[in-house]
Design a protein around this motif. Structure first.
Motif, PDB file in Angstrom:
ATOM      1  N   THR A 143       0.802  -1.303  -0.112  1.00  0.00           N
ATOM      2  CA  THR A 143       0.062   0.076   0.088  1.00  0.00           C
ATOM      3  C   THR A 143       0.822   1.135  -0.147  1.00  0.00           C
ATOM      4  N   ASP A 144       0.472   2.297  -0.602  1.00  0.00           N
ATOM      5  CA  ASP A 144       0.984   3.526  -0.581  1.00  0.00           C
ATOM      6  C   ASP A 144       1.249   4.188   0.660  1.00  0.00           C
ATOM      7  N   ALA A 145       0.243   4.041   1.445  1.00  0.00           N
ATOM      8  CA  ALA A 145       0.113   4.762   2.683  1.00  0.00           C
ATOM      9  C   ALA A 145      -0.556   3.940   3.621  1.00  0.00           C
ATOM     10  N   THR A 146      -0.524   4.296   4.942  1.00  0.00           N
ATOM     11  CA  THR A 146      -1.225   3.492   5.978  1.00  0.00           C
ATOM     12  C   THR A 146      -1.755   4.821   6.863  1.00  0.00           C
ATOM     13  N   ILE A 147      -3.008   4.491   7.222  1.00  0.00           N
ATOM     14  CA  ILE A 147      -3.978   5.265   8.071  1.00  0.00           C
ATOM     15  C   ILE A 147      -3.264   5.554   9.458  1.00  0.00           C
ATOM     16  N   MET A 333      -6.681  -6.761   1.390  1.00  0.00           N
ATOM     17  CA  MET A 333      -6.624  -5.760   1.963  1.00  0.00           C
ATOM     18  C   MET A 333      -7.035  -4.379   1.050  1.00  0.00           C
ATOM     19  N   VAL A 334      -7.680  -3.509   1.463  1.00  0.00           N
ATOM     20  CA  VAL A 334      -7.789  -2.221   0.687  1.00  0.00           C
ATOM     21  C   VAL A 334      -6.679  -1.361   0.556  1.00  0.00           C
ATOM     22  N   ALA A 335      -5.795  -1.491  -0.479  1.00  0.00           N
ATOM     23  CA  ALA A 335      -4.646  -0.579  -0.489  1.00  0.00           C
ATOM     24  C   ALA A 335      -4.766   0.796  -1.161  1.00  0.00           C
ATOM     25  N   ASP A 339      -4.006   8.024  -6.380  1.00  0.00           N
ATOM     26  CA  ASP A 339      -5.056   8.494  -6.027  1.00  0.00           C
ATOM     27  C   ASP A 339      -6.259   7.665  -5.786  1.00  0.00           C
ATOM     28  N   ASP A 340      -6.041   6.523  -6.125  1.00  0.00           N
ATOM     29  CA  ASP A 340      -7.029   5.317  -6.260  1.00  0.00           C
ATOM     30  C   ASP A 340      -6.901   4.496  -5.158  1.00  0.00           C
ATOM     31  N   THR A 341      -7.588   3.510  -5.060  1.00  0.00           N
ATOM     32  CA  THR A 341      -7.576   2.238  -3.933  1.00  0.00           C
ATOM     33  C   THR A 341      -7.513   1.081  -4.819  1.00  0.00           C
ATOM     34  N   THR A 342      -6.939  -0.185  -4.231  1.00  0.00           N
ATOM     35  CA  THR A 342      -7.074  -1.326  -4.915  1.00  0.00           C
ATOM     36  C   THR A 342      -7.041  -2.224  -4.067  1.00  0.00           C
ATOM     37  N   PRO A 343      -7.840  -3.553  -4.416  1.00  0.00           N
ATOM     38  CA  PRO A 343      -7.906  -4.752  -3.415  1.00  0.00           C
ATOM     39  C   PRO A 343      -6.504  -5.519  -3.701  1.00  0.00           C
ATOM     40  N   VAL A 344      -5.851  -5.658  -2.599  1.00  0.00           N
ATOM     41  CA  VAL A 344      -4.727  -6.646  -2.762  1.00  0.00           C
ATOM     42  C   VAL A 344      -4.788  -8.000  -1.916  1.00  0.00           C
ATOM     43  N   PRO A 345      -4.584  -9.273  -2.194  1.00  0.00           N
ATOM     44  CA  PRO A 345      -4.737 -10.488  -1.818  1.00  0.00           C
ATOM     45  C   PRO A 345      -4.014 -10.367  -0.560  1.00  0.00           C
TER      46      PRO A 345
END
Ligand code: F6P
Length: 375
Positions: A143-147, A333-335, A339-345
């Motif tokens: 993921t590019d970023a974490t909350i 995981m919702v990564a 600017d977008d999001t992508t599901p990653v197994p």
């Protein structure tokens, strides 16, 4: 595809700013947009195992966007190794049974790398799980970023800014220890943004001599103060070698005795590391002749209201998570991706981590502005 309509949610691992914003985003989108029902489990996976839950409606999603911490509470408990009735037990079956008892169609787990590992186990046990990456450490793979990271970066940078004026006034070295577990993103980011003179990361083992050289060089240029930003997981080159050797011995152990010896050595090294920042400050004082002080930022970095960047990230990831559930896409995981999001197994996330690459642009930038990285 069957319509998903009952969703469980929990927050696990260390808290981070933006968790409530993520709960709100999932809740508002799931309930308000997709017509689902939401059930919150308290205190991470423990709430699922102990069936400690609260129904969440749209009203409960109001007023939490800006609030730090997590309204659900959190623990680091793992379903497969949980202290229960005075014993460590595998409570996976109980977690599954409670999920079924509530007629859940999906479970959202907000957490870091450890949570992804727990989620994958529950997924293998038959639950429909998705995760959202949160941690101030930014150590989640894919993921590019974490909350939480952006807020922690702001708090840490402000702390370094504030330490500058007092260090300068008193002609002191101030060694600031920052959180980050075993990675250096927070220290590197805040050190770079706050103009720390020395930045020490777990990914780059350091030599005290090179820090001393850098500080003496500053003194020669008339700068009789220095800010050293040190990650809680940073080690000297000697400590790093000892740690790697014990780790390799543990991996190579062929019998329980050898393993126990290696584990004891790792524990000893961890315990010795506990005071490393104080020890470093003492050594720097001794070797440079400059008065040295320590500031350990610790939990201040994790507390309080999330920054706008974290609120946006949490809202983007949370609403995308609700969309994935409505599409019946699980085990991901919702990564954040651009600017977008992508599901990653989840198997591409669990156990992977995200250390700072030693040739990362932030590392190169630090070197180019003359920051000492201790190597
Ligand atoms: O993972 C977040 C974090 O704050 C790390 O930076 C730190 O090492 C750890 O949690 C502290 O854990 P605890 O809250 O269990 O003391």
């Amino acid at each position: 595809m069957a319509k998903t309509n009952r969703v469980g949610i929990l927050t696990a691992g260390g808290d981070s700013p933006g968790l409530n914003a993520a709960i709100r985003a999932i809740g508002k989108a799931a309930i308000g947009h997709h017509g689902m029902e939401l059930l919150g489990f308290r205190d991470g996976f423990r709430g699922l195992v102990e069936d400690n839950s609260i129904p969440l409606d749209l009203e409960r999603m109001s007023g939490i966007l800006t609030v730090g911490g997590t309204m659900l509470g959190t623990t680091r408990d793992k379903p497969h190794r949980m202290m229960f009735d005075g014993q460590v037990r595998d409570m996976t079956d109980t977690a599954v049974a409670n999920y079924r008892k509530h007629g859940l169609d999906a479970l959202v787990c907000l957490g870091g790398g450890g949570t992804a590992k727990n989620a994958i186990r529950l997924s293998k046990a038959g639950l429909n799980v998705i995760t959202l990456p949160k941690t101030i450490d930014n150590d989640v793979a894919m993921t590019d970023a974490t909350i939480g990271f952006a807020t922690a970066l702001e708090i840490s940078t402000e702390a370094i800014d504030r330490l500058h004026s007092t260090a300068y006034s008193h002609h002191r070295i101030i060694v600031a220890e920052l959180m980050g577990h075993r990675v250096g993103w927070l220290t590197l980011g805040a050190g770079l943004a706050g103009g720390a003179d020395v930045i020490l990361l777990p990914e780059i083992p350091y030599e005290v001599a090179s820090i001393v050289d850098a500080i003496r060089g500053r003194v020669k240029r008339g700068l009789s103060f220095s800010i050293v930003a040190v990650a809680e997981g940073a080690r000297t080159a000697d400590e790093h070698r000892a740690y790697m050797a014990a780790d390799a011995r543990e991996d190579a152990a062929t019998n329980p005795q050898e393993k126990a010896v290696a584990e004891a050595e790792l524990l000893r090294l961890d315990a010795a590391h506990d005071e490393h920042t104080l020890q470093l400050a003492r050594k720097l004082e001794e070797l440079t002749g400059l008065e040295s002080r320590v500031t350990i930022l610790g939990y201040v970095t994790r507390g309080g209201t999330p920054s706008p960047v974290d609120r946006l990230l949490a809202t983007r990831l949370g609403t995308a998570g609700a969309d994935l559930i409505s599409e019946g896409r699980f085990g991901v995981m919702v990564a954040a991706r651009g600017d977008d999001t992508t599901p990653v197994p989840l198997d591409q996330v669990a156990g992977k981590g995200n250390a700072v690459p030693v040739d990362h642009s932030w590392v190169r930038a630090a070197r180019h502005v003359g920051t000492c990285l201790g190597d």
